[in-house]
Design an enzyme around this catalytic site. Structure first.
Site, PDB file in Angstrom:
ATOM      1  CD  GLN A 170     -22.309  48.961  11.666  1.00  0.00           C
ATOM      2  OE1 GLN A 170     -22.357  48.040  10.862  1.00  0.00           O
ATOM      3  NE2 GLN A 170     -21.237  49.223  12.394  1.00  0.00           N
ATOM      4  CG  PHE A 171     -27.468  49.958   8.705  1.00  0.00           C
ATOM      5  CD1 PHE A 171     -27.757  50.997   7.824  1.00  0.00           C
ATOM      6  CD2 PHE A 171     -26.153  49.547   8.830  1.00  0.00           C
ATOM      7  CE1 PHE A 171     -26.760  51.600   7.091  1.00  0.00           C
ATOM      8  CE2 PHE A 171     -25.142  50.147   8.089  1.00  0.00           C
ATOM      9  CZ  PHE A 171     -25.449  51.190   7.222  1.00  0.00           C
ATOM     10  CB  ALA A 172     -33.496  50.355  11.742  1.00  0.00           C
TER      11      ALA A 172
ATOM     12  CD  GLU B  92     -26.606  43.124  15.843  1.00  0.00           C
ATOM     13  OE1 GLU B  92     -26.032  43.824  15.006  1.00  0.00           O
ATOM     14  OE2 GLU B  92     -26.427  41.880  15.944  1.00  0.00           O
TER      15      GLU B  92
ATOM     16  CG  PHE C 285     -27.755  45.212  11.133  1.00  0.00           C
ATOM     17  CD1 PHE C 285     -28.199  44.728   9.898  1.00  0.00           C
ATOM     18  CD2 PHE C 285     -26.570  45.927  11.171  1.00  0.00           C
ATOM     19  CE1 PHE C 285     -27.470  44.943   8.737  1.00  0.00           C
ATOM     20  CE2 PHE C 285     -25.824  46.140  10.015  1.00  0.00           C
ATOM     21  CZ  PHE C 285     -26.275  45.648   8.789  1.00  0.00           C
TER      22      PHE C 285
ATOM     23  CG  HIS D 149     -27.461  48.088   4.764  1.00  0.00           C
ATOM     24  ND1 HIS D 149     -27.301  46.902   4.106  1.00  0.00           N
ATOM     25  CD2 HIS D 149     -26.452  48.159   5.670  1.00  0.00           C
ATOM     26  CE1 HIS D 149     -26.235  46.273   4.571  1.00  0.00           C
ATOM     27  NE2 HIS D 149     -25.702  47.011   5.522  1.00  0.00           N
TER      28      HIS D 149
END
Length: 667
Positions: free
Chosen positions: A428-430, A406, A432, A473
């Site tokens: 992909q998910f907040a 990221e 991360f 997640h």
């Protein structure tokens, strides 16, 4: 030290000597001014000038360089006015950062230099973004970035080099190996024989050179530059050198064995090149004195100009205004026209997820310079399939699968901005985003305030609980970013707003965090205009007017509030959807408070440190006379998000909304 002039002319060699002498003489003057208290701090590059100067001379003037503390030679080789540099170091308004940044923490677009931040590693990925822009345009150019031996221990080093190799980017990564990271010697930094050995691990070429030999540095960088452009690949160059002074002057050099100073003094890059020039008959000592005299005179004249600059008079309005870049967005007539079409019902029923996709798709059509980046977003279409089919429409150059990194991709996005590109980075998910936090809050958010460079980046953040995805997640982490000046944070609750805010976010020249609640993706539908329109960032929406109690909320909270209101028609509930969390629409908040006098702030985020506390404080400070009861917050438990569905229901603020509303009504 063996100097090989190759095809360089006598005139070029004299220019090279002037170029390496100038930063040395400037530094010597700066050390005097430091002792006199006329500048506050200095990071000395004495002993390392050949690297900065050699790199600067080897590149075209419009190729971006990302330097660090000890790279004065980069700035002087780009012919930046000395008086403006002096004003920068003195913290004067007329420097490059209006007095907002120190020493070399600044950049200048006209000189194609991007200033560092103190975290060092984030510089590396910016070179990836610039090189990607060159590659996309088919330009024969390279980007260059510096790091130190200590900086190679950071994760950003690994991420940036890996991305450059995987994507085949014409970027040159330069390690200035001076033996110490502040006071920590290299034998406590790494165990490989040499840092350039790491190049092979990334699938790129590398070379280790004498960083004190000006002609070796110049010739190497010229050759590496040609290779990177021809092969469209990155390259790693390790330059062996030594820092003759402390990390910065206050730190001293007691930790360095004396014999090292003696050994490296014999390899002084300025002295050795000067001796060679005399031996070759290219300069006489009399001519050298003339060159020194001319540089000294220039330094004194430029210092006098800098000294005449007026003292800073703080202007609060300007300080606040410069946090964001102006411009971007649609013309007002387009926004009004779109609003009219919404009111007229001209649209079709779309799910929340399809509206986001529509906004992205139309933006890709409108902006040929928009690049999408994220894990699995190309052929796979992303974890939630929002970009499914995009790679067939727009190609892999603009819809880019990324390695799992990221931080580097966010830095790449900033590099693209330097070259006028827009980008969207999908988390992909907040959850991360935490491993890319530094790039967002310290690089993207601050760069416009620091030296006027915008970061035209949208970060998509699939967020929220309610789907049994557990602690990593399901987090609502929007409050992390609301605290950071320079960012914009949007959080739509309806398909209509999701599309319009997505378009507005991409049009906006500032970094925008775009939160999308995962539980709404396929559960919420609504009428969405077919055309290209914006929902203005920074404007809340009154979803339902009432006189009994206000629920101020956003995201999934809007639907929780509507469900409660529909189930309790006996209560006149005013529901305000914030839509944008930074900047907040304080006028709309005041209006809602004035209609009811009783306020619940509802959000899915945990209670402590959530945005509800900030809004509550603002209402108490600015709307106290309108209140008939204390402002109450309804938030999720101060725990991680649990996996078990029953535990998750108990965790969420929704489970406490009825009780808080009844408590407030009975006050």
């Amino acid at each position: 030290m063996n100097f090989d002039r190759k095809s360089l002319t006598d005139q070029q060699l004299v220019h090279f000597y002037q170029s390496i002498l100038k930063p040395r003489m400037i530094e010597e003057k700066m050390l005097v001014l430091l002792r006199q208290g006329k500048i506050s701090k200095w990071f000395s590059g004495i002993g390392q000038e050949a690297i900065s100067v050699g790199v600067g001379l080897a590149l075209d003037p419009d190729e971006w360089i990302m330097p660090l503390h000890r790279n004065l030679g980069v700035f002087t080789s780009r012919n930046m006015p000395l008086n403006k540099l002096f004003m920068q170091w003195q913290g004067n308004r007329e420097g490059y950062s209006k007095g907002r940044e120190r020493s070399f923490h600044f950049g200048a677009r006209e000189h194609h230099i991007c200033g560092m931040i103190s975290h060092l590693g984030p510089q590396l990925a910016i070179a990836d973004g610039v090189a990607l822009a060159y590659k996309l345009r088919g330009l024969g150019k390279v980007s260059v970035t510096f790091t130190g031996d200590g900086g190679t221990s950071e994760g950003d080093f690994h991420e940036a080099l890996n991305v450059a190799a995987v994507w085949g980017l014409p970027a040159i990564f330069i390690i200035e190996n001076n033996g110490y990271g502040l006071s920590t010697p290299v034998n406590e930094q790494y165990r490989c024989d040499s840092l350039v050995d790491r190049a092979k691990g990334y699938g790129m070429e590398g070379v280790r050179i004498d960083g004190n030999n000006l002609l070796s540095v110049y010739d190497t960088i010229r050759g590496v530059r040609d290779y990177c452009i021809r092969e469209q690949k990155p390259y790693l160059v390790e330059c062996m050198t030594f820092r003759m002074r402390g990390h910065e002057e206050a730190s001293g050099t007691k930790y360095v064995p004396k014999h090292l100073f003696d050994e490296w003094a014999e390899r002084d890059p300025v002295k050795k090149f000067e001796e060679w020039m005399v031996l070759q008959g290219l300069l006489t000592y009399s001519e050298i004195e003339g060159i020194r005299g001319a540089i000294k005179s220039e330094i004194e004249q430029e210092l006098a100009l800098a000294a005449s600059a007026p003292e800073i008079v703080p202007d609060t309005e300007e300080e606040l205004r410069d946090v964001y870049s102006s411009g971007g967005g649609m013309v007002r007539s387009e926004v009004v026209e779109a609003a009219g079409s919404i009111a007229a019902g001209a649209g079709s029923e779309k799910r929340f997820i399809d509206a986001i996709k529509d906004g992205l798709d139309l933006s890709m059509q409108r902006h040929g310079n928009l690049v999408l980046m994220g894990q699995d977003i190309a052929e796979y279409g992303g974890a939630f399939k929002i970009t499914e089919g995009f790679v067939d429409k727009y190609g892999k150059a603009r819809v880019r699968n990324t390695p799992l990194c990221e931080s580097a991709i966010l830095g790449t996005a900033l590099g693209l901005s330097l070259e006028g590109y827009k980008s969207m980075v999908e988390m992909q998910f907040a959850d991360f985003v935490s491993v890319g936090l530094n790039q967002i809050v310290n690089n993207l958010a601050k760069i416009h305030y620091r030296w006027g460079q915008n970061a035209d980046v949208v970060v998509r953040m699939p967020t929220g609980a309610g789907v049994g995805a557990g602690p990593f997640h399901s987090q609502s982490n929007e409050a992390w970013f609301v605290h950071t000046p320079g960012l914009k944070v949007v959080y739509p609750s309806s398909p209509e707003d999701a599309k319009g805010l997505m378009i507005a976010a991409i049009n906006d020249p500032n970094p925008v965090l775009f939160f999308e609640h995962k539980a709404l993706y396929r559960s919420i539908s609504g009428l969405v205009p077919e055309g290209y329109y914006e929902v203005p960032i920074g404007k809340a929406k009154t979803v339902r007017e009432g006189s009994g109690i206000s629920i101020i909320t956003y995201g999934a909270g809007v639907h929780w509030a509507l469900d409660y209101a529909n189930a309790h028609p006996e209560i006149s509930i005013d529901i305000l959807d914030l839509r944008t969390l930074l900047p907040l629409d304080y006028e709309a908040i005041r209006s809602s408070v004035s209609r009811t006098g009783k306020v619940v702030i509802l959000h899915e985020d945990t209670l402590t440190g959530g945005i509800g506390g900030e809004i509550s404080a603002w209402i108490s400070e600015h709307c106290f006379e309108l209140l008939d009861a204390p402002v109450m917050r309804c938030a999720s438990l101060d725990t991680p998000v649990p996996f078990n569905i029953e535990l998750e229901k108990n965790f969420l603020a929704k489970s406490r909304l009825a009780g808080i509303v009844q408590k407030l009504l009975g006050y």
